[in-house]
Structures are given as C-alpha cells and as structure tokens.
Motif scaffolding. Structure first.
Motif, PDB file in Angstrom:
ATOM      1  N   VAL A   1       0.853  -1.189   0.000  1.00 13.38           N
ATOM      2  CA  VAL A   1       0.000   0.000   0.000  1.00 13.38           C
ATOM      3  C   VAL A   1       0.886   1.236   0.000  1.00 13.38           C
ATOM      4  CG1 VAL A   1      -1.836   1.250   1.178  1.00 13.38           C
ATOM      5  CG2 VAL A   1      -1.799  -1.247   1.248  1.00 13.38           C
ATOM      6  N   ASP A   2       0.868   1.966  -1.108  1.00 10.52           N
ATOM      7  CA  ASP A   2       1.750   3.118  -1.258  1.00 10.52           C
ATOM      8  C   ASP A   2       1.239   4.358  -0.536  1.00 10.52           C
ATOM      9  OD1 ASP A   2       3.476   1.642  -2.873  1.00 10.52           O
ATOM     10  OD2 ASP A   2       2.350   2.146  -4.697  1.00 10.52           O
ATOM     11  N   HIS A   3      -0.066   4.462  -0.398  1.00 11.06           N
ATOM     12  CA  HIS A   3      -0.681   5.647   0.203  1.00 11.06           C
ATOM     13  C   HIS A   3      -0.589   5.525   1.728  1.00 11.06           C
ATOM     14  CE1 HIS A   3      -3.486   8.784   1.132  1.00 11.06           C
ATOM     15  NE2 HIS A   3      -3.911   8.929  -0.112  1.00 11.06           N
ATOM     16  N   PRO A   4       0.216   6.360   2.398  1.00 13.26           N
ATOM     17  CA  PRO A   4       0.409   6.197   3.854  1.00 13.26           C
ATOM     18  C   PRO A   4      -0.884   6.279   4.649  1.00 13.26           C
ATOM     19  CG  PRO A   4       2.033   7.715   2.942  1.00 13.26           C
ATOM     20  CD  PRO A   4       1.033   7.464   1.855  1.00 13.26           C
ATOM     21  N   ALA A   5      -1.781   7.205   4.287  1.00  8.52           N
ATOM     22  CA  ALA A   5      -3.031   7.344   5.043  1.00  8.52           C
ATOM     23  C   ALA A   5      -3.899   6.105   4.886  1.00  8.52           C
ATOM     24  CB  ALA A   5      -3.785   8.587   4.577  1.00  8.52           C
ATOM     25  N   VAL A   6      -3.976   5.572   3.668  1.00 11.32           N
ATOM     26  CA  VAL A   6      -4.759   4.347   3.440  1.00 11.32           C
ATOM     27  C   VAL A   6      -4.175   3.196   4.247  1.00 11.32           C
ATOM     28  CG1 VAL A   6      -5.425   2.631   1.706  1.00 11.32           C
ATOM     29  CG2 VAL A   6      -5.552   5.071   1.156  1.00 11.32           C
ATOM     30  N   ARG A   7      -2.868   3.086   4.238  1.00  6.78           N
ATOM     31  CA  ARG A   7      -2.208   2.027   5.007  1.00  6.78           C
ATOM     32  C   ARG A   7      -2.545   2.138   6.496  1.00  6.78           C
ATOM     33  NH1 ARG A   7       2.639   2.738   3.099  1.00  6.78           N
ATOM     34  NH2 ARG A   7       3.340   4.191   4.690  1.00  6.78           N
ATOM     35  N   ASP A   8      -2.456   3.347   7.029  1.00 10.91           N
ATOM     36  CA  ASP A   8      -2.715   3.533   8.460  1.00 10.91           C
ATOM     37  C   ASP A   8      -4.179   3.251   8.813  1.00 10.91           C
ATOM     38  OD1 ASP A   8      -0.091   4.261   8.692  1.00 10.91           O
ATOM     39  OD2 ASP A   8      -0.468   6.411   8.924  1.00 10.91           O
ATOM     40  N   VAL A   9      -5.100   3.727   7.985  1.00  8.88           N
ATOM     41  CA  VAL A   9      -6.522   3.549   8.281  1.00  8.88           C
ATOM     42  C   VAL A   9      -6.919   2.077   8.154  1.00  8.88           C
ATOM     43  CG1 VAL A   9      -8.873   4.131   7.581  1.00  8.88           C
ATOM     44  CG2 VAL A   9      -7.113   5.909   7.653  1.00  8.88           C
ATOM     45  N   LEU A  10      -6.421   1.386   7.137  1.00  9.85           N
ATOM     46  CA  LEU A  10      -6.743  -0.035   6.999  1.00  9.85           C
ATOM     47  C   LEU A  10      -6.218  -0.837   8.182  1.00  9.85           C
ATOM     48  CD1 LEU A  10      -6.182  -0.680   3.174  1.00  9.85           C
ATOM     49  CD2 LEU A  10      -8.358  -0.514   4.405  1.00  9.85           C
ATOM     50  N   ALA A  11      -5.050  -0.469   8.694  1.00  8.71           N
ATOM     51  CA  ALA A  11      -4.513  -1.161   9.863  1.00  8.71           C
ATOM     52  C   ALA A  11      -5.412  -0.952  11.077  1.00  8.71           C
ATOM     53  CB  ALA A  11      -3.096  -0.671  10.154  1.00  8.71           C
ATOM     54  N   VAL A  12      -5.904   0.270  11.268  1.00  8.51           N
ATOM     55  CA  VAL A  12      -6.813   0.552  12.381  1.00  8.51           C
ATOM     56  C   VAL A  12      -8.115  -0.223  12.219  1.00  8.51           C
ATOM     57  CG1 VAL A  12      -8.224   2.360  13.447  1.00  8.51           C
ATOM     58  CG2 VAL A  12      -5.821   2.804  12.909  1.00  8.51           C
ATOM     59  N   LEU A  13      -8.666  -0.226  11.008  1.00  4.08           N
ATOM     60  CA  LEU A  13      -9.908  -0.954  10.766  1.00  4.08           C
ATOM     61  C   LEU A  13      -9.733  -2.452  10.999  1.00  4.08           C
ATOM     62  CD1 LEU A  13     -11.092   0.954   7.584  1.00  4.08           C
ATOM     63  CD2 LEU A  13     -12.387   0.781   9.722  1.00  4.08           C
TER      64      LEU A  13
END
Length: 320
Positions: free
Chosen positions: A13-25
C-alpha cells in the motif's frame, strides 16, 4: 510461513493514510469479532432500546460496535472525517488530508440473536486537500473510493479488502492476527444461485419478477438450467458467498416504500460492495446504472442493488 496483513499493508500500500486507516480498521474488526463471539455470555444480545437515524431498532451490539469503530478511527491521525450508518451526521476533525471513512459497524445485526453471520463494511475516500473535511465531501461517486472492504464474523472471521486492482481475503488466526488465505478473489462468470428475499415478490417491479420466475422455472424454463435460492438476510454474508463461489444478489425497489429507490445505503453498503465485486470480475448495478457511477444526494441515501456474476447482473439489467 503465513503472510500477515500488516506485512501486506507495509509492502503493497503506497498511500500512507490508506495504510494507516486499513490497519486501524483491521484491528477494530478483530476486536468486534471477539465482541460478537462473546455477546451471549456477556449479556450483549437483544435490542438496545434505541431507534437509529435509519428508523431501525438498534441492537446492543450495533451501539457497541459503532462506538468502538468511532473511537479507534478518531484516534487515527490519517482520518479527516467519518460517517457511520448508525449516526445521523458525519464526524469531522480539523485535520487536513488523509481519508474519509464511511462504515456500517454491524451489518445484519438482526441476525446476531440467532447466531447467523454478520459483518462490518467500510469504505475509504480521499479527504480534501488544504482544508478540513465537510460532510458533503462524502458525496462522491463510488469510483472515488481509495479502498473498501468488509469483515464477516461466522464460523471463521474473515477480512476481505481491496486497495488496488485485486480483492484479497484474510482469516483471523488463534493469536488474533489476520493471515492471508485468498490472494486474489474472482467472481465466477456463470452461476446457478441467486439471493433475494422471495417473500417480497408481490412488491417488486415486473422485470424483477420475470427474472426470478425464469430462474425458478429451472431446466424446463427459458434458462434451461436449475437454480438454487440463497438468502441469509445479512448483506455481508450473501455477498461473501458470491465472492467465493459466484451468484447474484438482488435487493430491488419495493412498492411498500415507493418514494425510496431501494433499501440499502449507498455510502455504507452499496458503494464498498460494488467496488469489491467489480474488482473481482463481477458487476454491480442499481438495475439500470453501475452502482459505482451513482452519487448519493445525502449521507444516508438508499439504492436498489443487483450485484454478482457478470452475466446474471447484465441479464437483470436487460429485463429492467
């Protein structure tokens, strides 16, 4: 050695925000899986005694899962705003950039009391640049989604998501980790299964009735083959089956509520599921137009849904 979700997110996942949010979810869904599994023992089954913004009676677990997801997402610096099916308004922060997150915290919650599979659905959209998010920023078409997915809490808890052209599935292991079990889901082109609530037949438009009657006629009818009907009453469970082995899911317009285009919520259910199904090679429409091209006029706008194996969805559109 099993591949864990965190490794996939870090490497792919290149998009840092997407990576962080998916990890939280993912972490929140693992926690919800534990809540669902222990609900009877903890006395958390049954109604909460509250009616939500959808004018539906909330279950106790609706409230708990909504509160859990809201709290976890608000702690994540990559979340600019969130919108929940259970809340009347979006919750916006003063952060700029990152993601907008829409979610259905416990889809199919009416099934919890009878121990039928339920799930969590989520969708990520880009937050506006240079300013804090507003509720209307959620009101884009489905192709604006950065990622989407769901967790299904059944005999196994599974997390299905897409952040690129693929749809991947992870299973929750005994240590509470999401492990890759299905690297690339693909909806079979043909099918002999359909999912619809047949008890509502008298309320449908004629083309939907015609399609279902052709399926029910079996090998002696115009389709020339026998079909099986499947209906769980939990969108997550029905769509999960379609992603795994094909089929078509229909939740059409209903004459009992003629002013509503359908029952399912566009932001929280139709858009994320449509993204997953299309990226897995299926199709998703409202019976006329692709669901991903639809723009919700409000946070809780509803729509009819027809999704699944491509040839069957096309056939439903043709009769519509």
């Amino acid at each position: 050695m099993p591949i864990r979700l965190e490794a996939i997110l870090q490497d792919q996942v290149d998009h840092p925000a997407v990576r962080d949010v998916l990890a939280v979810l993912a972490d929140a869904c693992a926690e919800i899986s534990r809540l669902v599994r222990s609900a009877a023992v903890a006395g958390q089954l049954g109604a909460a005694g509250v009616v939500n913004v959808q004018q539906e009676d909330q279950k106790a677990l609706d409230v708990l899962t909504d509160e859990l997801l809201t709290a976890r997402l608000m702690e994540c610096s990559a979340v600019a705003a969130l919108a929940s099916e259970e809340q009347a308004d979006a919750v916006c922060t003063d952060r700029t950039g990152g993601c907008l997150v829409a979610f259905d915290p416990l889809d199919g919650s009416s099934n919890v009391d009878v121990n039928v599979s339920v799930g969590t659905i989520f969708s990520l959209r880009p937050a506006p640049d240079g300013r804090p998010a507003h509720p209307e920023d959620f009101l884009g078409d489905g192709r604006a989604q950065l990622a989407a997915g769901y967790a299904v809490y059944g005999p196994q808890s599974m997390l299905v998501m897409s952040f690129d052209a693929r749809v991947m599935a992870f299973s929750l292991d005994e240590d509470g980790a999401w492990v890759l079990t299905h690297p690339a889901l693909a909806v079979p082109v043909g099918t002999k299964e359909f999912a619809i609530n047949l008890s509502n037949r008298r309320h449908w438009r004629a083309p939907v009735i015609s399609y279902i009657e052709d399926c029910l006629a079996g090998r002696d009818g115009p389709r020339g083959k026998d079909f099986n009907m499947r209906w769980v009453g939990s969108m997550v469970a029905d769509v999960h089956r379609i992603l795994m082995r094909g089929g078509v899911f229909l939740y059409p317009w209903d004459a009992r509520e003629p002013d509503r285009p359908g029952k399912l919520r566009m932001l929280y259910e139709a858009h994320p599921m449509a993204l997953l199904v299309e990226r897995a090679g299926g199709r998703a429409t409202d019976g006329v137009r692709p669901l991903l091209e639809r723009v919700p006029p409000s946070l809780h706008a509803r729509t009819a849904v027809v999704l699944g194996s491509a040839d069957e969805v096309e056939r439903v559109r043709d009769v519509g």
